[in-house]
Scaffold this motif. Structure first.
Motif, PDB file in Angstrom:
ATOM      1  N   SER A 148       0.851  -1.181   0.000  1.00 37.37           N
ATOM      2  CA  SER A 148       0.000   0.000   0.000  1.00 37.37           C
ATOM      3  C   SER A 148       0.889   1.234   0.000  1.00 37.37           C
ATOM      4  O   SER A 148       2.087   1.150   0.242  1.00 37.37           O
ATOM      5  N   GLN A 149       0.301   2.372  -0.271  1.00 38.10           N
ATOM      6  CA  GLN A 149       1.038   3.626  -0.268  1.00 38.10           C
ATOM      7  C   GLN A 149       0.830   4.347   1.061  1.00 38.10           C
ATOM      8  O   GLN A 149      -0.236   4.249   1.670  1.00 38.10           O
ATOM      9  N   ALA A 150       1.859   5.041   1.509  1.00 35.49           N
ATOM     10  CA  ALA A 150       1.778   5.751   2.784  1.00 35.49           C
ATOM     11  C   ALA A 150       2.250   7.185   2.615  1.00 35.49           C
ATOM     12  O   ALA A 150       2.998   7.507   1.688  1.00 35.49           O
ATOM     13  N   VAL A 151       1.811   8.046   3.512  1.00 35.29           N
ATOM     14  CA  VAL A 151       2.199   9.458   3.483  1.00 35.29           C
ATOM     15  C   VAL A 151       3.179   9.703   4.630  1.00 35.29           C
ATOM     16  O   VAL A 151       2.852   9.506   5.800  1.00 35.29           O
ATOM     17  N   LEU A 152       4.373  10.142   4.259  1.00 37.11           N
ATOM     18  CA  LEU A 152       5.446  10.370   5.220  1.00 37.11           C
ATOM     19  C   LEU A 152       5.679  11.865   5.393  1.00 37.11           C
ATOM     20  O   LEU A 152       5.678  12.626   4.423  1.00 37.11           O
ATOM     21  N   THR A 153       5.879  12.300   6.623  1.00 36.68           N
ATOM     22  CA  THR A 153       6.177  13.701   6.894  1.00 36.68           C
ATOM     23  C   THR A 153       7.211  13.758   8.015  1.00 36.68           C
ATOM     24  O   THR A 153       7.870  12.758   8.309  1.00 36.68           O
ATOM     25  N   TYR A 154       7.354  14.902   8.642  1.00 37.91           N
ATOM     26  CA  TYR A 154       8.302  15.066   9.737  1.00 37.91           C
ATOM     27  C   TYR A 154       7.597  15.747  10.900  1.00 37.91           C
ATOM     28  O   TYR A 154       6.600  16.468  10.726  1.00 37.91           O
ATOM     29  N   LYS A 158       3.039  20.952   8.997  1.00 38.03           N
ATOM     30  CA  LYS A 158       1.645  21.382   9.058  1.00 38.03           C
ATOM     31  C   LYS A 158       0.671  20.210   8.995  1.00 38.03           C
ATOM     32  O   LYS A 158      -0.486  20.346   9.397  1.00 38.03           O
ATOM     33  N   ILE A 159       1.138  19.081   8.471  1.00 40.46           N
ATOM     34  CA  ILE A 159       0.232  17.941   8.323  1.00 40.46           C
ATOM     35  C   ILE A 159       0.569  16.796   9.270  1.00 40.46           C
ATOM     36  O   ILE A 159       0.001  15.710   9.169  1.00 40.46           O
ATOM     37  N   ALA A 160       1.472  17.018  10.195  1.00 38.22           N
ATOM     38  CA  ALA A 160       1.909  15.943  11.086  1.00 38.22           C
ATOM     39  C   ALA A 160       0.761  15.333  11.881  1.00 38.22           C
ATOM     40  O   ALA A 160       0.785  14.146  12.209  1.00 38.22           O
ATOM     41  N   ALA A 207      14.145  16.412  -0.730  1.00 38.21           N
ATOM     42  CA  ALA A 207      13.181  17.506  -0.673  1.00 38.21           C
ATOM     43  C   ALA A 207      12.405  17.494   0.641  1.00 38.21           C
ATOM     44  O   ALA A 207      12.134  18.545   1.230  1.00 38.21           O
ATOM     45  N   LEU A 208      12.058  16.300   1.115  1.00 34.78           N
ATOM     46  CA  LEU A 208      11.351  16.208   2.391  1.00 34.78           C
ATOM     47  C   LEU A 208      12.275  16.574   3.546  1.00 34.78           C
ATOM     48  O   LEU A 208      11.885  17.301   4.463  1.00 34.78           O
ATOM     49  N   LYS A 209      13.514  16.109   3.493  1.00 34.87           N
ATOM     50  CA  LYS A 209      14.479  16.429   4.546  1.00 34.87           C
ATOM     51  C   LYS A 209      14.733  17.938   4.620  1.00 34.87           C
ATOM     52  O   LYS A 209      14.905  18.502   5.701  1.00 34.87           O
ATOM     53  N   ASN A 210      14.728  18.591   3.459  1.00 35.20           N
ATOM     54  CA  ASN A 210      14.949  20.040   3.407  1.00 35.20           C
ATOM     55  C   ASN A 210      13.664  20.845   3.593  1.00 35.20           C
ATOM     56  O   ASN A 210      13.674  22.077   3.480  1.00 35.20           O
ATOM     57  N   LEU A 226      12.330   4.853   5.846  1.00 34.46           N
ATOM     58  CA  LEU A 226      12.691   6.269   5.828  1.00 34.46           C
ATOM     59  C   LEU A 226      12.415   6.941   7.167  1.00 34.46           C
ATOM     60  O   LEU A 226      13.218   7.731   7.659  1.00 34.46           O
ATOM     61  N   SER A 227      11.289   6.629   7.764  1.00 31.12           N
ATOM     62  CA  SER A 227      10.938   7.262   9.037  1.00 31.12           C
ATOM     63  C   SER A 227      11.855   6.800  10.159  1.00 31.12           C
ATOM     64  O   SER A 227      12.091   7.539  11.119  1.00 31.12           O
ATOM     65  N   ALA A 228      12.387   5.597  10.021  1.00 29.59           N
ATOM     66  CA  ALA A 228      13.236   5.049  11.077  1.00 29.59           C
ATOM     67  C   ALA A 228      14.703   5.408  10.927  1.00 29.59           C
ATOM     68  O   ALA A 228      15.394   5.629  11.925  1.00 29.59           O
ATOM     69  N   ALA A 229      15.179   5.497   9.689  1.00 31.29           N
ATOM     70  CA  ALA A 229      16.619   5.584   9.498  1.00 31.29           C
ATOM     71  C   ALA A 229      17.114   6.747   8.659  1.00 31.29           C
ATOM     72  O   ALA A 229      18.319   6.988   8.611  1.00 31.29           O
ATOM     73  N   VAL A 230      16.227   7.484   8.008  1.00 29.46           N
ATOM     74  CA  VAL A 230      16.679   8.521   7.080  1.00 29.46           C
ATOM     75  C   VAL A 230      16.164   9.909   7.449  1.00 29.46           C
ATOM     76  O   VAL A 230      16.932  10.866   7.511  1.00 29.46           O
ATOM     77  N   ILE A 231      14.876  10.018   7.690  1.00 30.03           N
ATOM     78  CA  ILE A 231      14.265  11.324   7.957  1.00 30.03           C
ATOM     79  C   ILE A 231      14.303  11.613   9.455  1.00 30.03           C
ATOM     80  O   ILE A 231      13.727  10.867  10.254  1.00 30.03           O
ATOM     81  N   ASP A 232      14.988  12.668   9.850  1.00 32.55           N
ATOM     82  CA  ASP A 232      15.011  13.051  11.264  1.00 32.55           C
ATOM     83  C   ASP A 232      13.590  13.367  11.730  1.00 32.55           C
ATOM     84  O   ASP A 232      12.872  14.138  11.089  1.00 32.55           O
ATOM     85  N   ASN A 233      13.194  12.719  12.823  1.00 28.43           N
ATOM     86  CA  ASN A 233      11.842  12.915  13.351  1.00 28.43           C
ATOM     87  C   ASN A 233      10.774  12.568  12.318  1.00 28.43           C
ATOM     88  O   ASN A 233       9.696  13.176  12.291  1.00 28.43           O
ATOM     89  N   GLY A 234      11.110  11.615  11.446  1.00 27.52           N
ATOM     90  CA  GLY A 234      10.142  11.196  10.438  1.00 27.52           C
ATOM     91  C   GLY A 234       8.926  10.544  11.071  1.00 27.52           C
ATOM     92  O   GLY A 234       9.029   9.846  12.084  1.00 27.52           O
ATOM     93  N   THR A 235       7.770  10.784  10.488  1.00 30.11           N
ATOM     94  CA  THR A 235       6.542  10.188  11.009  1.00 30.11           C
ATOM     95  C   THR A 235       5.624   9.809   9.851  1.00 30.11           C
ATOM     96  O   THR A 235       5.529  10.535   8.858  1.00 30.11           O
ATOM     97  N   ILE A 236       4.990   8.674   9.959  1.00 34.10           N
ATOM     98  CA  ILE A 236       4.058   8.207   8.932  1.00 34.10           C
ATOM     99  C   ILE A 236       2.655   8.618   9.346  1.00 34.10           C
ATOM    100  O   ILE A 236       2.159   8.189  10.391  1.00 34.10           O
TER     101      ILE A 236
END
Length: 294
Positions: A148-154, A158-160, A207-210, A226-236
């Protein structure tokens, strides 16, 4: 999804998600199935003596990664039946007529499992996408999971805190060109602002990291990584209900295996009686707190 992400997901994503079914023997009376379901379906081996077709007669040898990570296998212990793929493995075993005590586990690398040649196991599962190229070297069962597809943010975006598709429509979202993720973004979320399209996954992640975008749409296994190992404070934020066009995962068997047909029949039976859907909800939604966005 790129080859890089498809394998890194299994190794790193779930490692950071240390989340916390075993099937019972088949018989003439209903037996407890994974995730609390009840099964009265006859063994998928009714017309074939499957137990004489396995690499060790009377035993079902199942292989997975070394190590194997959550949410696919919990605590690197597939024998526990905990984790989506561990639970699927035991559910298939039950349909084939094997008890939990008759299941033997082996470990392999991802690459050696999909290379040509004899196998020391009956089937292998570690998020193998079914592809025509791989079919030249090995057999696949029918699909037991479609990504499935998921939406990842940080954290702090604004959408966290978004909890619905409606709350994502005005967001700055992105995805990689030519992917199922981009199609799902436009079709399911249908943002009011044109989606940002990237040439490759690396550019999209950067682009998401920046913080050039507020959210990135990728398949769920990639989002976990990505949320666990790449994006700082990443959240799904959540996953999309429509998984049309997603990668399909199948059980790998030796090319020309006599078990391919009965194993496929077992997977199809688990799909038909909603066992796979129940296990997916248990291990890939509820246990990792990734709700389906409506």
């Amino acid at each position: 999804m790129t080859r890089y992400f498809s394998r890194v997901v299994a190794v790193a994503a779930s490692a950071a998600f240390a989340l916390g079914l075993a099937a019972c023997a088949t018989g003439s009376t209903p037996s407890a199935s994974p995730a609390g379901t009840t099964s009265t379906t006859p063994s998928a081996s009714a017309s074939v003596d499957v137990k004489q077709l396995t690499v060790t007669p009377g035993k079902l040898t199942i292989a997975t990664g070394k190590p194997a990570y959550s949410p696919w296998v919990e605590d690197d212990k597939p024998e526990s039946g905990k984790g989506f793929e561990a639970a699927v493995a035991y559910a298939v075993a039950e349909k084939l007529g094997f008890t939990k005590d008759e299941v033997v586990w082996k470990r392999t690398t991802f690459d050696e499992a999909v290379t040509p040649g004899p196998k020391a196991w009956d089937f292998n599962l570690q998020q193998f996408s079914i592809t025509d190229e791989r079919k030249k070297a090995v057999d696949f069962s029918s699909s037991y999971y479609t990504t499935s597809q998921a939406v990842l943010t940080y954290k702090g975006s604004k959408i966290a805190a978004a909890a619905s598709l409606a709350e994502l429509k005005a967001a700055k979202l992105g995805a990689t060109i030519g992917t199922t993720s981009l199609s799902a973004l436009n079709k399911v979320i249908a943002p009011t602002e044109a989606a940002k399209v990237f040439n490759n996954n690396d550019d999209a992640v950067l682009a998401l990291k920046n913080k050039q975008i507020e959210g990135l749409v990728v398949d769920l296994p990639t989002a976990l990584y990505l949320s666990a190992a790449v994006i700082d404070n990443g959240t799904i934020i959540g996953q999309l209900a429509d998984n049309t066009g997603g990668d399909q995962f199948g059980l790998v068997l030796q090319k020309g295996s006599k078990l391919t047909a009965p194993v496929t029949a077992a997977v199809d039976a688990l799909k038909a009686d909603n066992t796979l859907a129940t296990l997916e909800k248990t291990w890939l939604s509820e246990s990792i707190s990734v709700p389906v966005l409506q």
